[in-house]
Design a protein around this motif. Structure first.
Motif, short mmCIF file in Angstrom:
data_model
loop_
_atom_site.label_atom_id
_atom_site.label_comp_id
_atom_site.label_asym_id
_atom_site.label_seq_id
_atom_site.Cartn_x
_atom_site.Cartn_y
_atom_site.Cartn_z
N VAL A 249 -19.17 34.31 -31.55
CA VAL A 249 -18.64 35.30 -30.09
C VAL A 249 -19.52 34.60 -29.03
O VAL A 249 -18.97 34.87 -27.69
CB VAL A 249 -19.01 36.48 -30.38
CG1 VAL A 249 -18.24 37.63 -28.91
CG2 VAL A 249 -17.59 36.87 -31.09
N ALA A 250 -20.85 34.19 -29.35
CA ALA A 250 -21.58 33.81 -28.33
C ALA A 250 -20.88 32.53 -27.34
O ALA A 250 -21.62 32.57 -26.18
CB ALA A 250 -23.10 34.09 -28.55
N ALA A 256 -11.54 29.44 -21.54
CA ALA A 256 -10.46 27.92 -21.83
C ALA A 256 -9.24 28.76 -22.80
O ALA A 256 -8.09 28.74 -23.09
CB ALA A 256 -10.86 26.97 -22.84
N ILE A 257 -9.83 29.80 -23.36
CA ILE A 257 -8.68 31.21 -24.47
C ILE A 257 -8.11 31.53 -23.45
O ILE A 257 -6.74 31.46 -23.71
CB ILE A 257 -10.26 31.70 -24.79
CG1 ILE A 257 -11.07 31.17 -25.92
CG2 ILE A 257 -8.78 33.15 -25.85
CD1 ILE A 257 -11.82 32.18 -26.20
N TYR A 258 -7.94 32.03 -21.73
CA TYR A 258 -7.69 32.69 -21.23
C TYR A 258 -6.08 31.68 -20.80
O TYR A 258 -5.20 32.28 -20.94
CB TYR A 258 -7.98 33.45 -20.30
CG TYR A 258 -7.03 33.30 -18.75
CD1 TYR A 258 -6.57 34.65 -19.24
CD2 TYR A 258 -7.20 32.93 -17.54
CE1 TYR A 258 -6.16 35.50 -18.29
CE2 TYR A 258 -6.14 33.18 -16.60
CZ TYR A 258 -5.90 34.71 -17.02
OH TYR A 258 -5.20 35.15 -16.39
N GLU A 418 -9.72 25.70 -30.71
CA GLU A 418 -9.05 25.48 -32.51
C GLU A 418 -10.57 26.61 -32.98
O GLU A 418 -9.30 27.31 -33.91
CB GLU A 418 -9.66 23.91 -32.61
CG GLU A 418 -9.25 23.97 -33.59
CD GLU A 418 -7.96 23.63 -34.39
OE1 GLU A 418 -8.34 23.19 -35.68
OE2 GLU A 418 -7.58 22.98 -33.70
N PRO A 419 -11.11 26.64 -32.41
CA PRO A 419 -12.06 27.95 -33.75
C PRO A 419 -11.24 29.39 -33.94
O PRO A 419 -11.49 30.17 -34.80
CB PRO A 419 -13.67 28.38 -32.78
CG PRO A 419 -13.77 26.52 -32.00
CD PRO A 419 -12.09 26.30 -31.58
N LEU A 420 -11.16 29.61 -32.46
CA LEU A 420 -10.54 31.11 -32.69
C LEU A 420 -8.99 31.21 -33.46
O LEU A 420 -8.42 31.99 -34.11
CB LEU A 420 -9.78 31.74 -30.89
CG LEU A 420 -9.07 32.84 -30.58
CD1 LEU A 420 -10.04 33.77 -30.99
CD2 LEU A 420 -8.55 32.98 -29.49
N ARG A 425 -5.80 31.06 -39.10
CA ARG A 425 -5.54 30.51 -39.66
C ARG A 425 -6.26 30.68 -41.53
O ARG A 425 -5.65 30.04 -42.66
CB ARG A 425 -5.97 29.02 -39.51
CG ARG A 425 -4.86 28.45 -38.47
CD ARG A 425 -5.08 27.15 -38.48
NE ARG A 425 -5.64 26.39 -37.91
CZ ARG A 425 -6.79 25.66 -37.56
NH1 ARG A 425 -5.02 25.47 -35.89
NH2 ARG A 425 -7.48 25.13 -37.38
N THR A 426 -7.02 30.26 -41.12
CA THR A 426 -7.67 30.59 -43.06
C THR A 426 -7.88 32.25 -43.68
O THR A 426 -7.48 31.75 -44.21
CB THR A 426 -9.96 30.48 -42.33
OG1 THR A 426 -9.76 28.76 -41.19
CG2 THR A 426 -10.28 30.69 -44.00
#
Length: 463
Positions: A249-250, A256-258, A418-420, A425-426
């Motif tokens: 989160v930090a 970019a997510i927005y 990608e991380p979000l 996915r995992t």
């Protein structure tokens, strides 16, 4: 001054760790400690994010220390993955319940894993089309461009190999090398090697029962040893989730997510729909989806935060056997095969969505029925051997895009989020494996419904 802030941030995390340790000493249930760690990690991560910003050297240095707990925990899980996969598959062959219904159990598990992957691909295609996703419309930054070139470089070797050669690569030429995880297909190779030994055991059991009895005792003893190592590592789960979530989160790029919000939303819509399909399968099997969700919550939470199906394997097996009433043999097959075959999120939804997004840039109509049918078939075939660790989805995407003759470099457009997306996915990958195990046990009549329906609070003492 900077070192002072770094020390302060580390002390803050250690205080939260101490709080979780205090809860453990007070015998607070394992599930409550896991979710407390998850919540504390999110809150602390948000505080650090807004206090320093993602570009801060102070934050980067602080979260590097967080890795001692977070990444350290994931490494411990990965340490036992290959031994656990190997002994779980081999041990499954020694279980009497598997011996009686071996062909049926194996067929059901593989059928569910591959069948749900095909459905996941269709769901991903529908979501990408429904949200009108088009990778060529995205303005790529430096990070996306570099990632795209890296993916293109990775795909060169894959694209040069015909499909039969790619299938051959799944076979274990040197199983001891594959135990090190040296190849992207090492996990499935270890599964295949263990299966060969398992079939050999069945032959020995039929022809030389006295030797088989000795082998069974040895295998069962080794299995008990590995499982106890697993339990030791699992006790660290609340601390691992706390540190992993705080760091994630930090360092998240909310800007970019927005900007790529539509892609994130489309991905999670597909993931949620597929999760509901898993629950529907369980419902059709005569099981309560609400009870199931309660039992798998903390396992899926760890899969979500760690982004590692392989790292979650110990919890996947433990959840099936101790909470859902799945026999060890079935759980071992479902968990281990689900780690490298038919991952609904990484090998199903993700490559299918990417292919649909990229198709217009290659002059292909993503609504063409021939394209859709071919894509689903390629996704299912390519799902064999996808590594259950970080990067597995990229490997699956390379295989699918290369087989469909699509430009793989455009896959780099999603690097910022990608991380979000990988978190969801995992979690779906792990849920697919558990669903396969529970459904198979239910269909074969081997599910312990008493354990499945038992109060969750009574099932956490061993962890």
């Amino acid at each position: 001054m900077e070192n002072g802030f770094i020390l302060l941030n580390i002390i803050g995390l250690l205080i939260l760790v101490a709080l979780l340790f205090f809860m453990q000493r007070r015998h607070v249930s394992f599930s409550k400690r896991v979710f407390t760690g998850l919540g504390l990690g999110i809150v602390y991560g948000l505080i650090l994010h807004f206090a320093y910003g993602t570009e801060s050297e102070t934050l980067a240095s602080s979260t590097a220390w967080f890795d001692l707990i977070g990444t350290g925990y994931v490494r411990l899980l990965q340490m036992i993955v290959m031994p656990l996969v190997f002994i779980s598959i081999l041990g499954a062959f020694t279980k009497i319940t598997i011996g009686k219904n071996f062909a049926k159990v194996a067929t059901l598990i593989l059928g569910i894993l591959l069948g749900t992957t095909a459905v996941a691909a269709a769901v991903g295609i529908a979501s990408a089309i429904g949200f009108n996703l088009d990778a060529s419309q995205i303005v790529q930054g430096t990070a996306e461009t570099e990632r795209g070139q890296s993916i293109a470089d990775q795909s060169t070797e894959v694209a040069d190999k015909p499909l039969p050669s790619q299938i051959v690569d799944l076979l274990p030429q040197n199983p001891f090398l594959d135990f090190t995880g040296a190849r992207p297909t090492s996990t499935i190779a270890v599964v295949i090697f263990a299966a060969f030994l398992g079939f050999a055991y069945l032959t020995v059991a039929r022809k030389e029962p006295e030797h088989a009895a000795l082998l069974k005792r040895g295998i069962d003893a080794l299995y008990s040893l590995v499982i106890n190592v697993v339990k030791i590592v699992l006790r660290l789960t609340p601390y691992g989730i706390l540190a992993i979530m705080a760091r994630t989160v930090a360092l998240s790029d909310f800007g970019a997510i927005y900007n790529l919000g539509k892609f994130v939303i489309a991905s999670y819509v597909a993931l949620i729909v597929m999760f509901i399909i898993h629950l529907l399968i369980l419902t059709l099997s005569g099981l309560s989806p609400a009870t199931y969700v309660k039992k798998v919550g903390e396992t899926l939470s760890f899969a979500f935060t760690s982004r590692s199906s392989a790292g979650t394997l110990p919890m996947t097996l433990n959840t099936q056997t101790t909470r859902l009433g799945v026999p060890e043999g079935v759980a071992n097959f479902a968990g281990s095969f689900g780690l490298s075959i038919g991952q609904n999120g990484c090998a199903g939804i993700y490559p299918a969505m990417l292919a649909v997004m990229i198709a217009p840039s290659a002059g292909i109509n993503p609504l063409d029925p021939g394209f859709i049918v071919t894509l689903i078939a390629v996704v299912v075939i390519s799902s064999f051997g996808v590594a259950g660790v970080g990067g597995g989805a990229t490997f699956a995407a390379i295989l699918v895009l290369s087989a469909m003759n699509l430009p793989v470099a455009l896959a780099g457009v999603l690097i910022s989020v990608e991380p979000l997306i990988d978190m969801g996915r995992t979690a779906l990958n792990v849920n697919g494996a558990i669903t396969a195990g529970v459904t198979t046990a239910r269909v074969t009549g081997e599910l312990d419904k008493g354990t499945f329906n038992e109060d969750l609070a009574k099932q956490t003492a061993d962890v």
